[in-house]
Design a protein around this motif. Structure first.
Motif, short mmCIF file in Angstrom:
data_model
loop_
_atom_site.label_atom_id
_atom_site.label_comp_id
_atom_site.label_asym_id
_atom_site.label_seq_id
_atom_site.Cartn_x
_atom_site.Cartn_y
_atom_site.Cartn_z
N ARG A 141 1.96 -3.01 -0.33
CA ARG A 141 0.30 -3.37 -0.65
C ARG A 141 0.09 -4.62 -0.62
O ARG A 141 -0.75 -5.31 0.00
CB ARG A 141 -0.16 -2.38 -1.81
N ALA A 142 0.69 -5.50 -1.38
CA ALA A 142 0.60 -6.85 -1.38
C ALA A 142 0.67 -7.54 -0.31
O ALA A 142 0.05 -8.57 0.13
CB ALA A 142 1.21 -7.37 -2.57
N ARG A 143 1.84 -7.21 0.50
CA ARG A 143 2.19 -7.94 1.61
C ARG A 143 1.20 -7.61 2.72
O ARG A 143 0.53 -8.46 3.53
CB ARG A 143 3.51 -7.26 2.11
N PHE A 144 0.60 -6.50 2.75
CA PHE A 144 -0.44 -6.04 3.80
C PHE A 144 -1.68 -6.67 3.55
O PHE A 144 -2.39 -7.29 4.21
CB PHE A 144 -0.64 -4.46 4.05
N LEU A 145 -2.08 -6.66 2.03
CA LEU A 145 -3.32 -7.26 1.95
C LEU A 145 -3.32 -8.74 1.83
O LEU A 145 -4.46 -9.49 2.17
CB LEU A 145 -3.87 -6.97 0.52
N ARG A 146 -2.20 -9.52 1.85
CA ARG A 146 -2.20 -10.81 2.06
C ARG A 146 -2.49 -11.15 3.56
O ARG A 146 -3.02 -12.10 3.84
CB ARG A 146 -0.62 -11.30 1.70
N GLU A 147 -2.00 -10.31 4.49
CA GLU A 147 -2.05 -10.59 5.89
C GLU A 147 -3.67 -10.37 6.23
O GLU A 147 -4.44 -10.96 6.98
CB GLU A 147 -1.31 -9.66 6.71
N VAL A 148 -4.21 -9.37 5.48
CA VAL A 148 -5.71 -9.01 5.66
C VAL A 148 -6.37 -10.21 5.07
O VAL A 148 -7.48 -10.86 5.89
CB VAL A 148 -6.38 -7.61 4.74
N HIS A 152 -16.49 -15.61 18.27
CA HIS A 152 -15.89 -14.46 19.34
C HIS A 152 -14.71 -13.87 18.57
O HIS A 152 -13.67 -13.30 19.21
CB HIS A 152 -15.03 -15.23 20.63
N VAL A 153 -14.66 -13.86 17.28
CA VAL A 153 -13.79 -13.03 16.06
C VAL A 153 -14.74 -11.97 15.49
O VAL A 153 -15.65 -12.44 14.72
CB VAL A 153 -13.06 -13.74 15.14
N ALA A 154 -14.72 -10.75 15.52
CA ALA A 154 -15.20 -9.81 14.84
C ALA A 154 -15.16 -10.16 13.27
O ALA A 154 -13.76 -9.90 12.82
CB ALA A 154 -14.88 -8.39 15.15
N ALA A 155 -15.87 -10.19 12.37
CA ALA A 155 -15.77 -10.65 11.05
C ALA A 155 -15.04 -9.52 10.24
O ALA A 155 -15.68 -8.57 10.40
CB ALA A 155 -16.91 -11.23 10.40
N LEU A 156 -14.17 -10.07 9.42
CA LEU A 156 -13.59 -9.04 8.31
C LEU A 156 -14.23 -9.24 7.03
O LEU A 156 -13.91 -10.47 6.75
CB LEU A 156 -12.03 -8.91 8.39
N HIS A 157 -15.18 -8.38 6.43
CA HIS A 157 -15.84 -8.53 5.31
C HIS A 157 -15.07 -8.44 4.17
O HIS A 157 -15.04 -9.26 3.53
CB HIS A 157 -17.26 -8.02 5.42
N ASP A 158 -14.42 -7.49 4.12
CA ASP A 158 -13.88 -7.04 2.71
C ASP A 158 -12.75 -6.03 3.07
O ASP A 158 -12.66 -5.36 3.89
CB ASP A 158 -14.71 -6.38 1.60
N ALA A 159 -12.03 -6.03 1.90
CA ALA A 159 -10.74 -5.05 2.05
C ALA A 159 -10.19 -4.67 0.85
O ALA A 159 -10.43 -5.30 -0.31
CB ALA A 159 -9.69 -5.50 2.96
N GLY A 160 -9.50 -3.24 0.64
CA GLY A 160 -9.02 -3.03 -0.86
C GLY A 160 -7.91 -1.77 -0.66
O GLY A 160 -7.84 -1.43 0.49
N PHE A 161 -7.64 -1.15 -1.67
CA PHE A 161 -6.46 -0.41 -1.79
C PHE A 161 -7.06 0.60 -2.92
O PHE A 161 -7.03 -0.16 -4.03
CB PHE A 161 -5.12 -0.71 -1.74
N SER A 163 -3.16 -4.21 12.71
CA SER A 163 -2.11 -3.00 12.68
C SER A 163 -0.82 -3.21 12.61
O SER A 163 0.22 -2.75 12.03
CB SER A 163 -2.43 -2.26 14.32
N LYS A 164 -0.19 -4.69 13.21
CA LYS A 164 1.08 -5.11 13.01
C LYS A 164 1.21 -5.32 11.61
O LYS A 164 2.41 -5.03 11.35
CB LYS A 164 1.21 -6.08 13.91
N ALA A 165 0.38 -5.60 10.73
CA ALA A 165 0.79 -6.03 9.29
C ALA A 165 1.09 -4.62 8.65
O ALA A 165 1.89 -4.53 7.99
CB ALA A 165 -0.60 -6.96 8.79
N PHE A 166 0.24 -3.87 9.15
CA PHE A 166 0.44 -2.55 8.25
C PHE A 166 1.99 -1.77 8.90
O PHE A 166 2.76 -1.59 7.81
CB PHE A 166 -0.85 -1.45 8.95
N ASP A 167 2.32 -2.17 9.85
CA ASP A 167 3.68 -1.71 10.43
C ASP A 167 4.63 -2.54 9.67
O ASP A 167 5.56 -1.83 9.12
CB ASP A 167 3.38 -1.68 11.84
N GLN A 168 4.26 -3.65 9.72
CA GLN A 168 5.59 -4.74 9.27
C GLN A 168 5.70 -4.42 7.66
O GLN A 168 6.78 -4.93 7.11
CB GLN A 168 5.23 -6.01 9.43
#
Length: 453
Positions: free
Chosen positions: A225-232, A242-251, A333-338
């Motif tokens: 979880r920490a690894r993925f959320l660091r990438e996020v 020209h980058v779609a903004a990522l506002h927030d994330a969680g688990f 997607s790649k961070a989720f996989d990795q």
């Protein structure tokens, strides 16, 4: 603290340097005599039976799976041949055959020519009962050593119901759900192997967002979880037109959730479907240039997408009738996989097709160099102009082998009407040997500007 599970490949017979390879994170390995393989089998008289790209290992500790690529002489596991192309078939013909995958266990031995590697699997001894994080259904005993939270298969099949419950809990004030507090789902926008995305509106502000839920296929422990959320978090820091903004994330409760900018024009692949598969040069080039500007910014911040395709180039319809292209899901997607959260998907049918992926990413799964995004963007432009992919992916042919073996088809073979100067730039951008044709987004953007009709 619990020791994470690991997979180790140890040399038993032969000559390799190093003699041991330890994997404590998600990885794939192509084994063979080619210099881009890891481990690389010696290219000598003792290994003439080994193909340049012989077999594929898919590793998600403590799980490991192997598949032969239809080699001439086969791959052996514990002395038994697990894959080999039929007599008389060429390597190209063999790639259309289906070769079964084999899960490996601690102590199994893989033989390629005179080289033998022993598989070692290490996992924590403590077993913990695993229950679905949403419905509490018993799933297993945690013998894989991962621990963490996961949803059962029936709950994973209903991501909308999962999100509805999370939104209800968020309304109740759960602190780990603050990021989605106050949102109401309007409709589903799309669904894939990792979850689904919905249009949602914030009740207080009236702002629309794309609300994405991502459902791990294996238990999501604290490390993953920490690894993925660091990438996020790296993606959240990207601020560019020209980058779609990522506002927030969680688990919470076995589910990752993200709120991102909603683009009214939908995705590029949807636009292509509406237009019969292709766009005129005057319409395609601005989209490509916008995306390259987004890539330039992200690469300058050290962020690489690694999964760019026509599905995550989004289009915003502006009030003046113009259109702005924005790249979405930078590295998500790649961070989720990795992080190991997608399970073993690389070799199976569920892995999809690497349609917009350069061979560098197949032979080196963890590679995240900016030029892989540049190649993928050139592949998107190729598709916009021709309605076809740069490579042929024949029905039934192993897509990973296609990427390893087949170069891009020159674009004017697909459509002779593509202007010659533009075609030359696109063909150069899709070169992969000895390296990718354009090493930076800025270089490709400038070349496209000069070649524009």
């Amino acid at each position: 603290m619990t020791t994470p599970p690991t997979v180790t490949l140890t040399l038993v017979e032969g000559r390799l340097d190093p003699t041991e390879y330890v994997f404590d994170e998600r990885a794939t390995c192509v084994l063979g005599r080619s210099v881009d393989c890891l481990p690389q089998i010696p290219d000598d008289a003792h290994h003439t039976t080994v193909s340049r790209h012989h077999c594929l290992l898919d590793i998600n500790p403590p799980d490991i799976r192997i598949r032969d690529f239809g080699s001439l002489n086969g791959t052996y596991v514990n002395g038994e041949k697990i894959g080999q192309r039929r007599r008389g078939l060429t390597p190209e013909e063999a790639a259309t055959e289906v070769y079964p995958e084999h899960d490996l266990a601690d102590g199994d031995e893989i033989r390629l020519g005179d080289t033998v590697l022993r598989v070692g699997v290490s996992r924590p001894a403590t077993l913990v009962l695993v229950r679905c994080a949403q419905c509490a259904r018993e799933i297993g005993d945690g013998a894989d050593g991962r621990g963490g939270e996961i949803l059962c298969a029936p709950c994973q099949a209903e991501p909308g119901a999962v999100l509805d419950l999370l939104l209800e809990l968020a309304q109740g004030g759960r602190p780990d759900l603050t990021a989605i507090h106050g949102y109401t789902v309007t409709r589903e926008l799309g669904r894939g192997g990792m979850g689904a995305v919905y249009l949602a509106r914030h009740e207080a502000t009236g702002v629309d967002v794309a609300l994405k839920v991502m459902l791990p296929k294996v238990a999501a422990n604290a490390t993953a979880r920490a690894r993925f959320l660091r990438e996020v978090a790296l993606t959240r820091a990207l601020k560019h037109p020209h980058v779609a903004a990522l506002h927030d994330a969680g688990f919470a409760d076995g589910t990752f959730f993200l709120t991102t900018e909603f683009c009214t024009g939908g995705s590029l692949d949807r636009l292509l479907a509406e237009r019969g598969g292709r766009l005129p040069v005057q319409e395609a080039l601005p989209i490509a240039v916008h995306a390259l500007l987004g890539l330039e910014h992200a690469h300058g911040q050290g962020v690489v997408h690694r999964d760019l395709s026509t599905s995550n180039i989004l289009l915003q319809e502006e009030p003046d009738g113009s259109r702005t292209a924005k790249i979405a899901d930078f590295g998500i997607s790649k961070a989720f996989d990795q992080a190991g959260l997608s399970g073993l998907t690389r070799t199976g049918a569920t892995a999809g097709k690497p349609m917009f992926m350069p061979r560098q990413q197949v032979v080196n799964f963890r590679r995240a160099a900016p030029e892989v995004d540049v190649w993928a963007l050139a592949a998107c432009l190729y598709t916009m102009l021709t309605g076809q992919l740069p490579r042929e992916f024949p029905r039934g042919k192993d897509p990973w082998q296609v990427v390893l073996q087949e170069p891009a088809v020159p674009i004017r073979r697909r459509d002779p009407a593509v202007p010659a100067a533009l075609a030359e730039v696109i063909d150069q951008a899709l070169v992969e040997r000895p390296r990718i044709g354009f090493q930076s987004a800025a270089d490709l953007r400038r070349a496209l500007d000069q070649a524009a009709p």
